[in-house]
Design a protein around this motif. Structure first.
Motif, PDB file in Angstrom:
ATOM      1  N   ILE A  27      46.876  37.010  41.200  1.00  0.00           N
ATOM      2  CA  ILE A  27      46.083  37.923  42.033  1.00  0.00           C
ATOM      3  C   ILE A  27      45.195  38.808  41.171  1.00  0.00           C
ATOM      4  O   ILE A  27      44.016  39.020  41.472  1.00  0.00           O
ATOM      5  N   ASN A  28      45.742  39.340  40.087  1.00  0.00           N
ATOM      6  CA  ASN A  28      44.953  40.220  39.232  1.00  0.00           C
ATOM      7  C   ASN A  28      43.824  39.467  38.536  1.00  0.00           C
ATOM      8  O   ASN A  28      42.745  40.021  38.318  1.00  0.00           O
ATOM      9  N   ALA A  29      44.055  38.208  38.206  1.00  0.00           N
ATOM     10  CA  ALA A  29      42.979  37.398  37.636  1.00  0.00           C
ATOM     11  C   ALA A  29      41.860  37.217  38.652  1.00  0.00           C
ATOM     12  O   ALA A  29      40.669  37.283  38.304  1.00  0.00           O
ATOM     13  N   ILE A  30      42.230  37.013  39.904  1.00  0.00           N
ATOM     14  CA  ILE A  30      41.233  36.841  40.964  1.00  0.00           C
ATOM     15  C   ILE A  30      40.464  38.138  41.192  1.00  0.00           C
ATOM     16  O   ILE A  30      39.227  38.147  41.273  1.00  0.00           O
ATOM     17  N   VAL A  31      41.182  39.253  41.286  1.00  0.00           N
ATOM     18  CA  VAL A  31      40.537  40.548  41.510  1.00  0.00           C
ATOM     19  C   VAL A  31      39.624  40.901  40.337  1.00  0.00           C
ATOM     20  O   VAL A  31      38.507  41.398  40.523  1.00  0.00           O
ATOM     21  N   ASP A  32      40.082  40.634  39.117  1.00  0.00           N
ATOM     22  CA  ASP A  32      39.246  40.901  37.938  1.00  0.00           C
ATOM     23  C   ASP A  32      37.961  40.075  37.965  1.00  0.00           C
ATOM     24  O   ASP A  32      36.898  40.555  37.568  1.00  0.00           O
ATOM     25  N   GLU A  33      38.071  38.839  38.419  1.00  0.00           N
ATOM     26  CA  GLU A  33      36.885  37.977  38.479  1.00  0.00           C
ATOM     27  C   GLU A  33      35.906  38.495  39.538  1.00  0.00           C
ATOM     28  O   GLU A  33      34.685  38.484  39.321  1.00  0.00           O
TER      29      GLU A  33
END
Length: 268
Positions: A166-172
């Motif tokens: 999720i954090n990878a997605i939000v960061d992207e």
């Protein structure tokens, strides 16, 4: 290590004026809790003899524990801008979870907590007034954080790989301003749109589309603060909107005022 905050970072609006009304410290978590917690935050204010201050805060895709006199609770994501009323003298201690980071503690679908809250007894087995007595004192920030981390370690769940995803997605979404549609995330992270929706509904409490809209509208606010204000219709289309009225309505819901008023206030 204590870090004084100078950046709004998905939060405080009108930071120059805000800095005259209160002080904000952010403290990073210990390594063993950093999988779940983004940072601790502590606000102090002393408006004795001054007018009360209304501080606007824009939404972000994170749950928080807020320790505040008679209002202590775990709060899910707020779907719209909200305001905090500051008067007299006081302080607030908070814990900002990473996107999805509170889900393993609550063990419920986070959309049930969107624009809502859950008591500290249900998570930490500690009464709210006890937290207020322990954390809303004149102690050093490090002591407050140490006490809070002792409580979290007692109920710490196992690490959850979905939080990292999720954090990878939000960061992207935050990094890549070209992302305007969920399908772009679906392709990039090799997940179906439906799987993304389910993941965010369960762990974050809002949809990936909502997160995209949030970041794009904050990008729009940044552009409007620049010396060369963009044409409103062009800006709306750049943000992925097909009509200006929809853009204005969403901008006001997140930022708290229309783009026109926002520009006038920044120019005055």
């Amino acid at each position: 290590m204590i870090q004084r905050s100078h950046q709004p970072s998905l939060g405080i609006l009108n930071t120059q004026k805000a800095g005259e009304k209160f002080q904000l410290l952010r403290v990073p978590p210990s390594e063993d809790l950093s999988h779940f917690i983004k940072h601790y935050w502590i606000i102090h204010w002393d408006l004795t003899g001054q007018e009360p201050h209304q501080q606007d805060v824009v939404p972000n895709p994170c749950a928080n524990l807020v320790v505040q006199s008679r209002r202590t609770a775990f709060y899910g994501v707020s779907s719209t801008r909200h305001s905090h009323h500051l008067e007299g003298k006081g302080q607030v201690f908070g814990v900002k979870f990473r996107p999805g980071g509170f889900h393993p503690f609550a063990n419920i679908a986070m959309d049930r907590l969107t624009d809502s809250s859950i008591g500290t007894m249900e998570i930490l087995q500690v009464e709210p007034h006890m937290l207020e007595e322990q954390l809303l004192t004149a102690e050093e920030p490090e002591h407050k954080v140490q006490r809070m981390e002792e409580l979290f370690r007692r109920v710490r769940p196992d690490n959850d790989e979905s939080i990292e995803r999720i954090n990878a997605i939000v960061d992207e979404i935050h990094r890549n301003r070209d992302i305007l549609r969920v399908e772009q995330l679906s392709d990039g992270f090799r997940m179906s749109p439906r799987s993304l929706q389910r993941l965010f509904k369960s762990y974050v409490g809002v949809s990936p589309k909502w997160v995209i809209r949030l970041y794009r509208l904050q990008n729009a606010a940044e552009m409007l603060e620049g010396p060369d204000h963009q044409d409103m219709l062009k800006l709306a289309m750049d943000m992925g909107y097909y009509d200006q009225s929809h853009f204005i309505r969403d901008f006001k819901a997140v930022i708290g005022k229309t783009p026109e008023v926002y520009v006038k206030e920044r120019s005055s």
